[in-house]
Write a protein that holds these residues in place. Sequence first.
Motif, mmCIF file in Angstrom:
data_model
loop_
_atom_site.group_PDB
_atom_site.id
_atom_site.type_symbol
_atom_site.label_atom_id
_atom_site.label_comp_id
_atom_site.label_asym_id
_atom_site.label_seq_id
_atom_site.Cartn_x
_atom_site.Cartn_y
_atom_site.Cartn_z
ATOM 1 N N LEU A 161 0.962 -1.327 0.242
ATOM 2 C CA LEU A 161 0.497 -0.488 -0.263
ATOM 3 C C LEU A 161 0.924 1.202 -0.034
ATOM 4 O O LEU A 161 0.725 2.739 -0.863
ATOM 5 C CB LEU A 161 -0.887 -0.100 1.146
ATOM 6 C CG LEU A 161 -2.020 -1.602 1.384
ATOM 7 C CD1 LEU A 161 -2.749 -1.459 2.227
ATOM 8 C CD2 LEU A 161 -3.161 -1.166 -0.341
ATOM 9 N N HIS A 162 2.109 0.626 0.751
ATOM 10 C CA HIS A 162 2.900 2.807 1.122
ATOM 11 C C HIS A 162 3.721 2.796 -0.740
ATOM 12 O O HIS A 162 3.686 3.588 -1.042
ATOM 13 C CB HIS A 162 3.731 2.110 2.071
ATOM 14 C CG HIS A 162 4.835 3.187 1.761
ATOM 15 N ND1 HIS A 162 4.726 4.706 2.381
ATOM 16 C CD2 HIS A 162 6.092 3.761 1.594
ATOM 17 C CE1 HIS A 162 5.586 5.520 2.275
ATOM 18 N NE2 HIS A 162 6.380 4.768 1.973
ATOM 19 N N ALA A 163 3.748 1.342 -1.459
ATOM 20 C CA ALA A 163 4.217 1.370 -2.599
ATOM 21 C C ALA A 163 3.057 2.253 -3.482
ATOM 22 O O ALA A 163 3.624 3.110 -4.241
ATOM 23 C CB ALA A 163 4.855 0.003 -3.362
ATOM 24 N N VAL A 294 11.100 5.350 -8.481
ATOM 25 C CA VAL A 294 10.696 5.542 -7.343
ATOM 26 C C VAL A 294 11.159 4.501 -6.272
ATOM 27 O O VAL A 294 10.746 3.766 -6.523
ATOM 28 C CB VAL A 294 9.211 6.202 -7.274
ATOM 29 C CG1 VAL A 294 8.943 6.224 -6.000
ATOM 30 C CG2 VAL A 294 8.615 7.654 -7.727
ATOM 31 N N GLY A 295 11.590 5.330 -5.340
ATOM 32 C CA GLY A 295 12.180 4.210 -4.405
ATOM 33 C C GLY A 295 10.753 3.901 -3.277
ATOM 34 O O GLY A 295 10.263 5.281 -2.910
ATOM 35 N N THR A 296 10.437 3.053 -2.404
ATOM 36 C CA THR A 296 9.675 2.948 -1.638
ATOM 37 C C THR A 296 10.161 1.851 -0.169
ATOM 38 O O THR A 296 11.021 1.186 -0.690
ATOM 39 C CB THR A 296 8.573 2.212 -1.787
ATOM 40 O OG1 THR A 296 7.002 2.481 -0.900
ATOM 41 C CG2 THR A 296 8.433 0.941 -2.588
ATOM 42 N N HIS A 297 9.594 2.512 1.368
ATOM 43 C CA HIS A 297 10.481 1.791 1.740
ATOM 44 C C HIS A 297 9.500 1.999 3.608
ATOM 45 O O HIS A 297 8.704 2.824 3.615
ATOM 46 C CB HIS A 297 11.537 2.230 3.219
ATOM 47 C CG HIS A 297 12.532 1.883 4.054
ATOM 48 N ND1 HIS A 297 12.899 0.977 3.400
ATOM 49 C CD2 HIS A 297 12.366 2.552 5.057
ATOM 50 C CE1 HIS A 297 13.800 0.887 4.664
ATOM 51 N NE2 HIS A 297 13.274 0.897 5.749
ATOM 52 N N ARG A 298 8.729 0.024 3.384
ATOM 53 C CA ARG A 298 7.864 0.063 4.720
ATOM 54 C C ARG A 298 6.742 0.773 4.197
ATOM 55 O O ARG A 298 6.192 0.859 3.137
ATOM 56 C CB ARG A 298 9.329 0.254 5.922
ATOM 57 C CG ARG A 298 10.365 -0.947 6.605
ATOM 58 C CD ARG A 298 10.918 0.162 7.834
ATOM 59 N NE ARG A 298 12.078 -1.275 7.731
ATOM 60 C CZ ARG A 298 12.824 -1.260 8.861
ATOM 61 N NH1 ARG A 298 12.651 -0.013 9.382
ATOM 62 N NH2 ARG A 298 13.290 -2.323 9.135
ATOM 63 N N PHE A 299 6.781 1.504 6.079
ATOM 64 C CA PHE A 299 5.213 2.087 5.583
ATOM 65 C C PHE A 299 5.001 2.897 6.828
ATOM 66 O O PHE A 299 5.754 2.560 7.844
ATOM 67 C CB PHE A 299 3.592 1.082 5.678
ATOM 68 C CG PHE A 299 4.136 -0.163 6.561
ATOM 69 C CD1 PHE A 299 4.098 -0.109 7.687
ATOM 70 C CD2 PHE A 299 5.253 -1.774 6.412
ATOM 71 C CE1 PHE A 299 4.283 -0.746 9.418
ATOM 72 C CE2 PHE A 299 5.442 -2.285 7.395
ATOM 73 C CZ PHE A 299 5.340 -2.242 8.552
ATOM 74 N N ALA A 306 -4.121 -1.292 5.905
ATOM 75 C CA ALA A 306 -4.061 -2.715 5.943
ATOM 76 C C ALA A 306 -5.125 -4.031 6.693
ATOM 77 O O ALA A 306 -5.392 -5.166 5.885
ATOM 78 C CB ALA A 306 -2.372 -3.492 6.208
ATOM 79 N N VAL A 307 -4.546 -4.013 8.116
ATOM 80 C CA VAL A 307 -5.586 -4.476 8.589
ATOM 81 C C VAL A 307 -6.712 -4.203 8.357
ATOM 82 O O VAL A 307 -7.652 -5.088 8.333
ATOM 83 C CB VAL A 307 -4.853 -3.858 10.427
ATOM 84 C CG1 VAL A 307 -6.344 -5.087 11.080
ATOM 85 C CG2 VAL A 307 -3.987 -4.506 10.737
ATOM 86 N N GLY A 308 -7.544 -3.051 7.881
ATOM 87 C CA GLY A 308 -8.869 -2.857 7.786
ATOM 88 C C GLY A 308 -9.050 -3.296 6.718
ATOM 89 O O GLY A 308 -10.678 -4.070 6.303
ATOM 90 N N LEU A 309 -8.622 -3.339 5.775
ATOM 91 C CA LEU A 309 -8.608 -4.418 4.317
ATOM 92 C C LEU A 309 -8.641 -6.114 4.113
ATOM 93 O O LEU A 309 -9.336 -6.480 3.638
ATOM 94 C CB LEU A 309 -7.305 -3.812 3.345
ATOM 95 C CG LEU A 309 -7.813 -2.423 2.754
ATOM 96 C CD1 LEU A 309 -6.467 -1.893 2.073
ATOM 97 C CD2 LEU A 309 -8.959 -2.246 1.723
ATOM 98 N N ILE A 310 -8.258 -6.400 4.936
ATOM 99 C CA ILE A 310 -8.175 -7.497 5.492
ATOM 100 C C ILE A 310 -9.257 -7.941 6.383
ATOM 101 O O ILE A 310 -9.830 -8.993 5.943
ATOM 102 C CB ILE A 310 -6.891 -8.219 6.182
ATOM 103 C CG1 ILE A 310 -5.161 -8.169 5.216
ATOM 104 C CG2 ILE A 310 -6.776 -9.892 6.712
ATOM 105 C CD1 ILE A 310 -4.083 -7.614 5.315
#
Length: 352
Positions: A161-163, A294-299, A306-310
Motif C-alpha cells: 500500500l505504501h508502494a 521512485v523508491g519505497t520503504h516500509r510503511f 492494511a488490517v482494515g482491508l484484510i
Amino acid sequence: MKTRICRLHAKGDLRIEEIDVREPGPGEVLIAMGAGGICGSDLHYYQDGGFGPIRVKEPIILGHEVAGTVRATGPDVEELHVGDRVAVNPSRPCNQCRYCREGLQQHCLTMRFFGSALRYPHEQGGFRDLMVVDALQCVRIDNPEISLGEAACAEPLAVCLHALNRAGMSAGNLAGKSVLVTGAGPIGALVVAALCHAGAGHIVVTDLQDMALETARRVGADETINVGTEGERLDAYGAGKGTFDVVFECSAAGPAIRSAIAATRPQGTLVEVGVAGDVAVPLNLLVGKEIAFVGTHRFVGEYAQAVGLIASRRIDVRPIISATHDLDDAATAFGMAADRARFTKVQLSFAD
C-alpha cells in the motif's frame, strides 16, 4: 512464565529454545502469537547470515509478520482487552527525530523493527508463543471470520500500500492505467491485490515461476508472463518507447529492472519495491523517456489500513498463504519458504 522462541544463532543455525516472559508494564500487552509469516529478510538471515551490509552478529529471534491474541494487559491500557485478536505492527519509531516529526516514521533514525539485525544489539522478533509489546503497536481485528494467518499478512500488505502511495496511485487516478508488476512473490502478489482494489485498468505480471504466476492470477492479474519461457511477450510491450503507465518492480533483479524500464512509456513511473545490492540501471532510458524512478520503504499509516482491508476482505490475502507449520517445525517451514517453485507465503503457528 516461559515461551518457545525461534532463534537464529548463525547462518543455517536455527534453534527452537525457551526463555522467560515478563509481565506487561504500563502501556504494554502480552500477546499469545497465533501466526507469523516467513519474510524474504528472514530467509536471507537464515540462508546467508544477512543481506547486503546487514549481518547477524548475535543470536536473533526472527519474525516481523505476526498476529495474535491479547493474553494480559499492563497498567494504563484501555483500548485493548484480554481476548482481543490483533495484528502487531513490527515498527517502533522514536517519534522524536527530525524524520518522525515530519511524519516520515519509516525513516526514523533510531527505528526498532522486529527481527532486524540492522542495529546492534539486534532487535528481537516475534516468532515466539508469547511476547510483550506496546499496546500502540496492536490493531484490533473485529471480524471473527478472519484468521490470524490472514491478519499476519498486514505487514507485507502495508508495504505494498505504501508502494502504491509512493506512485501516487490512489483509486481516483488508476482507472484505465496499464500496470506492470515484475516479480510475483508474496510482495508482488499483494501489489496486484492492492492494484485491483484501487481500480487499476490492465495488470500484467512477470516471473520465472509458473506457480507464482498462478497466485498472481488468483489475486487479480489480467495477464501473466513467464519471462524464462516466453520473454518475447514482454519484449512486445517495449515497442513504441513502451506501454505501461506504472511499473512496480518487485524482484530487484538486474534483467527485470532493465526490461521494466524498456516497457515503461515516456513520463511513466517505475516504483522499485525489491531490495538488493548494487544493480546496473540503464540511465539513458530513464533519462531519455523521462521516467520517474521512485523508491519505497516500509510503511507508516498504511499498516492500520492494511488490517482494515484484510478484516473486511476487500483485499483477500488467503491465496498467497501456501502452508503453515508449528514453531517446532520451523526448519521445515523455512525450507519450504525458500522453494519459490512450490510456495508463496509459508507461515508458522504458535501455542495460542
